[in-house]
Design an enzyme around this catalytic site. Structure first.
Site, PDB file in Angstrom:
ATOM      1  N   ARG A 310       0.832  -1.209   0.000  1.00 37.34           N
ATOM      2  CA  ARG A 310       0.000   0.000   0.000  1.00 37.34           C
ATOM      3  C   ARG A 310       0.866   1.258   0.000  1.00 37.34           C
ATOM      4  NH1 ARG A 310      -5.098  -2.224   3.780  1.00 37.34           N
ATOM      5  NH2 ARG A 310      -5.875  -3.512   2.060  1.00 37.34           N
ATOM      6  N   TYR A 448      -5.991  -1.939  -6.939  1.00 34.27           N
ATOM      7  CA  TYR A 448      -5.233  -3.072  -6.378  1.00 34.27           C
ATOM      8  C   TYR A 448      -4.629  -2.744  -5.010  1.00 34.27           C
ATOM      9  CZ  TYR A 448      -0.879  -1.538  -9.026  1.00 34.27           C
ATOM     10  OH  TYR A 448       0.191  -0.894  -9.559  1.00 34.27           O
ATOM     11  N   GLU A 449      -4.312  -3.795  -4.277  1.00 34.73           N
ATOM     12  CA  GLU A 449      -3.831  -3.664  -2.894  1.00 34.73           C
ATOM     13  C   GLU A 449      -4.862  -2.982  -1.990  1.00 34.73           C
ATOM     14  OE1 GLU A 449      -1.454  -5.474  -2.675  1.00 34.73           O
ATOM     15  OE2 GLU A 449      -0.318  -5.340  -4.542  1.00 34.73           O
ATOM     16  N   GLY A 450      -6.130  -3.174  -2.316  1.00 31.92           N
ATOM     17  CA  GLY A 450      -7.194  -2.583  -1.509  1.00 31.92           C
ATOM     18  C   GLY A 450      -7.712  -1.304  -2.143  1.00 31.92           C
ATOM     19  N   GLN A 455      -9.402   1.225   1.845  1.00 27.93           N
ATOM     20  CA  GLN A 455      -8.472   2.079   2.606  1.00 27.93           C
ATOM     21  C   GLN A 455      -9.249   2.954   3.585  1.00 27.93           C
ATOM     22  OE1 GLN A 455      -5.277   1.458   2.165  1.00 27.93           O
ATOM     23  NE2 GLN A 455      -5.871   0.093   0.496  1.00 27.93           N
TER      24      GLN A 455
END
Lengths: 599, 599
Positions: A310, A448-450, A455
């Site tokens: 992130r 991507y990655e949340g 978040q």
């Protein structure tokens, strides 16, 4: 045809140059703010070394990676019979990148890395991300994968994989997502059947695996999330396995093929150069994996990677913002169109509205970069400090800033990419100029990655409400210190006053977010993205204010550069900060509309 | 492979359906607000007819055009040896479109059109733009080209071209841009040499010509901007010429080839289905053109087209917003991911943040559509009224709203497209799902027909300062009337109060914009886009407030629909309106940062 040839050559020549002065100065600012000179363990890694490394990396970024960014976008990856071929030049660049030792830059020397602190690795990382995001994704995977193995794997597994990964002999792939398990990893169904020899038989289909298959390294270590037969349902029943493409023999040499088959690559809007693979594990019941860490603790291990990833996404926002800015600036300085107030034809940068767009890119990128470098230096403190309280306080700040930086920076990068295209006018819509690639590449980083929504929930629930606002209050205290310093400097009064008002608003809406009774969960959820966006804008404004305070003291050294830093602070507080405040207004006015509407 | 096949079939099935209820109701609202029933000349064009036409058009849009939108994006246009081949199915769809009489919908019956008022043509236009923007660009060209000929051409030229264009036998191409003359048309250099027979020899290179060459019609009438040998420099020396691809003989049949050669088509980020041509006129000195209107008055003629085209761009924003919304809504209603508060797995629309994104798309599209339909009905009044003062007042309002609608709607469409992709998560980045196309297609609409910067200068200087704010004050008076009506309705109090505050801020910053001494030109230029964005957000909020007032009175007829309209008003005033106010804050705080920074 002349026009087309001109454009293509323009696309190639409008290459990336590292923003050396910004990097050097902001790295120094972070180094000093976090007092990294105090740590004996960092004595070998001072600013002189940092500058030398940045210099070296910038040559590699501009000379090797940036020219391939165009090739990757235009050619893309190729898939046939389970094999993935990367774009022309990719393989050779990988070898150069590996041989220069860049992969293990911030990884332990014990495994062949260089053990650099994050405050140096961060600007280096930014250069990779600007010059060729699609290419360097393997480097982030090596970094994250190594950290997981370092933290959770047995000594045996470490010995088998780590040096190979750190030196880049082998690459890492993360196999998380399945068609029905994306943001909700708890829903995944890939199986891991325990075998008598202590290994597991892996069986299942995964998608969206970056560099899950490619032609650049001899082996690929897949880190696969799967369920053992008796595992609890949901996210508490997920374990993590190391699953190499080729099995590794006792002497470390490569053995038989491990029944991992790539079934296709995605046809994506952007990042054409990085293969996004669908992979089938164990079609022939011969895919062997080894457990990493404890059974059913796979998601915990993954969160180590996730936080790292992130923060890297946040830097991707900075990097793509910088790339868009550089291309737009160059175009605006060369393109003659329209007349100035004196009637003479001018380059378009002379048009105030074009200058406004460029300043938006410049100010946002600068503020986000400052924030990203501060976070990197905070990680160094958290890792190096002997003081338990300091470590805890740092971890708390990093945990708070991670979703803000990831969510805000990636959203802004998309807006910035759009602005950069706008500077190009009609030429921006034509692929040959290359600016559209920045926009297309940027589109995934908010996902991507949340996603930004994820978040925001992380921010509101786990980072703000869970500690009753303690971490945010500490952050606000730092901001107030910068504000007090700015108040002492006459030319910063306007910016300081604007920031002051925004901080007051933040404190009021924070109490709203913290008030248990004030919001239904659904109501708070629907306000979480506006809250994150407000925090992001205020963090950027803070960083610019702090930078302007420092710059004021250095005006005598370089009036243009430091005067510009002060101008950026003023610009941001006038053009961007009001939108952070607007988001706070939304937080305060509640979310009745979301509840009331029926689809 | 199963996954890929599923996605492709999903892309095709996620087709466009006209938002019938919105269209019908907002068209009715515009009809009533502008009191169109008062005009005898519109007696044949009442709401019953309007609804019947919308119904018919929606079938064509969903049945014929929408499926081809995917084909156009994936296949694109082909160029070889000066010829352009449109995507598969394009030619047949054109024949159907032409034969059904859609091209001349709002053009005079005298030339084979149907003479429909704008208030009906606008929703029909919206459907074309949503279902296949790349395809229907020829329709806007036919409309705009016809209006130029109707207003400026000699009877002879009208007789030669108009019915052929109105009936779609031939198409129109607008040849304005040159490599060095984009936004600044005054810089163009294409030549027009007068001949003894009264015609002109055209010679020059043009770029960015939509449908400048294609295979769908027998002839293409190019409207070309060029300079005669003695013309004054700059924009005062530009004349307009009709230049057919094949010369037209006295009996109306097609004669010899007119020396117009397509030299290439652009490789664009979006709108792959519409050929954007580079064209060389008169390579063999045999390109004959006829003057339209007066010598050196070409730009004036072009402005007729331009205003029309700008309003169409505003509708493109609505149309792409609607398309993105429909796809995102359908995906969110089908995609199961994550759990609700009770722990059960849910479709993602149950997640409040996803609902927030969908509501943003819904509210923005609704407000912009309402505005677009009002403008269309205003044009009908301006054209039909016997009252000179009313006509003048209407023209003034339309002139004011044109840059606001164009600039704001197209910028929002880009944000909306990004939001729609975000709803899709990782699937949004994969081309097979089709949502990325909306984002790519939308990227040009803030640029062509005048960039957002150009709209903003038009707004600030020609539409606000030129009449000392008279038109804006009249607009604000209309807004205050809606506000007063909302004040009478208890459930609209919150929205009304927010709108009230925003209007107050607008009036304060308006006086700032009008104050001669307050701003340098450069300062005002750099504030013009924030001012336009603020006006746009306030106009949308106004339309939603007025719609909510009307909806409140109709709650008994359809509680869900009209309750939802009221919820959209609340949502917009809480989540979007604060950003309009933020832009006003920027206008008030000046533009020191733009002046102070040195690139």
């Amino acid at each position: 045809m002349v026009l087309f040839v001109w454009r293509l050559s323009r696309r190639q020549s409008m290459s990336y140059q590292a923003p050396y002065q910004d990097m050097q100065w902001l790295m120094q600012q972070a180094y000093q703010a976090q007092q990294l000179a105090n740590f004996d363990s960092l004595a070998d890694f001072d600013l002189d070394l940092a500058n030398a490394i940045i210099d070296e990396a910038s040559k590699f970024a501009s000379g090797v990676l940036a020219p391939l960014n165009v090739v990757g976008d235009e050619e893309g990856c190729h898939f046939a019979d389970g094999n993935v071929t990367t774009p022309q030049g990719w393989k050779d660049a990988y070898a150069q990148f590996r041989d220069a030792g860049w992969i293990g830059l911030a990884l332990p020397e014990e495994y062949g890395g260089q053990g650099l602190p994050k405050y140096i690795a961060q600007p280096v990382n930014e250069m990779w991300l600007s010059s060729n995001l699609a290419f360097v994704m393997f480097a982030a995977l090596a970094q994250g994968g190594s950290e997981i193995l370092l933290k959770f794997a047995s000594d045996e597994i470490k010995a088998r994989y780590l040096s190979q990964i750190v030196t880049g002999e082998w690459t890492v792939a993360m196999a998380l997502t399945e068609p029905n398990a994306g943001s909700d990893l708890g829903a995944l169904s890939t199986k891991a059947l325990p075998q008598e020899d202590g290994t597991y038989l892996i069986k299942g289909q995964k998608i969206y695996i970056t560099y899950g298959e490619h032609d650049m390294a001899d082996n690929i270590v897949h880190l696969v999330l799967a369920r053992t037969p008796d595992a609890p349902a949901g996210s508490r029943g997920i374990s993590l396995f190391a699953v190499p493409k080729y099995r590794v023999q006792a002497d470390g040499s490569l053995g038989e093929f491990n029944d991992i088959r790539c079934t296709g690559i995605e046809h994506k809007t952007g990042l054409h150069g990085s293969p996004t693979c669908s992979i089938s594990y164990g079609d022939n019941d011969a895919c062997q994996g080894e457990l990493i860490g404890e059974l059913n603790q796979g998601l915990m291990a993954m969160f180590v990677l996730m936080n790292e990833a992130r923060l890297s996404c946040g830097m991707q926002g900075v990097a793509l913002g910088e790339l868009g800015f550089q291309k737009a600036l160059q175009y605006a300085q060369e393109r003659v169109q329209g007349a100035g107030y004196d009637g003479q034809r001018v380059t378009i940068i002379e048009h105030p509205d074009v200058k406004r767009m460029l300043l938006s890119l410049r100010a946002e990128t600068f503020g986000l970069r400052a924030l990203g470098y501060q976070i990197a230096a905070m990680i160094d403190v958290a890792e190096q400090s002997d003081d338990k309280d300091q470590r805890r306080a740092m971890h708390q700040q990093i945990a708070l800033l991670t979703p803000i930086f990831k969510g805000f920076s990636t959203e802004q990068a998309n807006i910035m990419a759009g602005t950069a295209v706008q500077v190009f006018g009609g030429m921006g819509f034509v692929e040959e100029t290359g600016i559209a690639q920045v926009m297309r590449d940027a589109r995934i980083i908010t996902i991507y990655e949340g996603t930004t929504g994820i978040q925001s929930k992380d921010l509101v629930y786990r980072k703000v409400r869970a500690d009753k606002g303690a971490a945010v209050q500490a952050l606000i205290a730092s901001m107030k210190a910068s504000l007090a310093a700015a108040r002492e400097i006459a030319p910063l009064q306007a910016s300081a006053s604007r920031f002051d008002v925004a901080l007051e608003q933040l404190e009021i809406s924070l109490s709203q977010v913290l008030l248990d009774e004030a919001q239904s969960n659904a109501g708070l959820d629907a306000l979480s993205v506006p809250f994150l966006m407000a925090m992001g804008g205020i963090c950027c404004s803070w960083q610019l204010l702090q930078s302007a305070v420092t710059a004021y003291g250095e005006l005598a050294n370089d009036e243009t550069y430091f005067g510009n830093v002060m101008a950026l602070c003023d610009y941001y507080s006038s053009y961007h900060l009001p939108h952070a405040q607007a988001s706070l207004t939304t937080v305060m006015s509640g979310s009745q509309g979301v509840d009331a509407y029926r689809f």
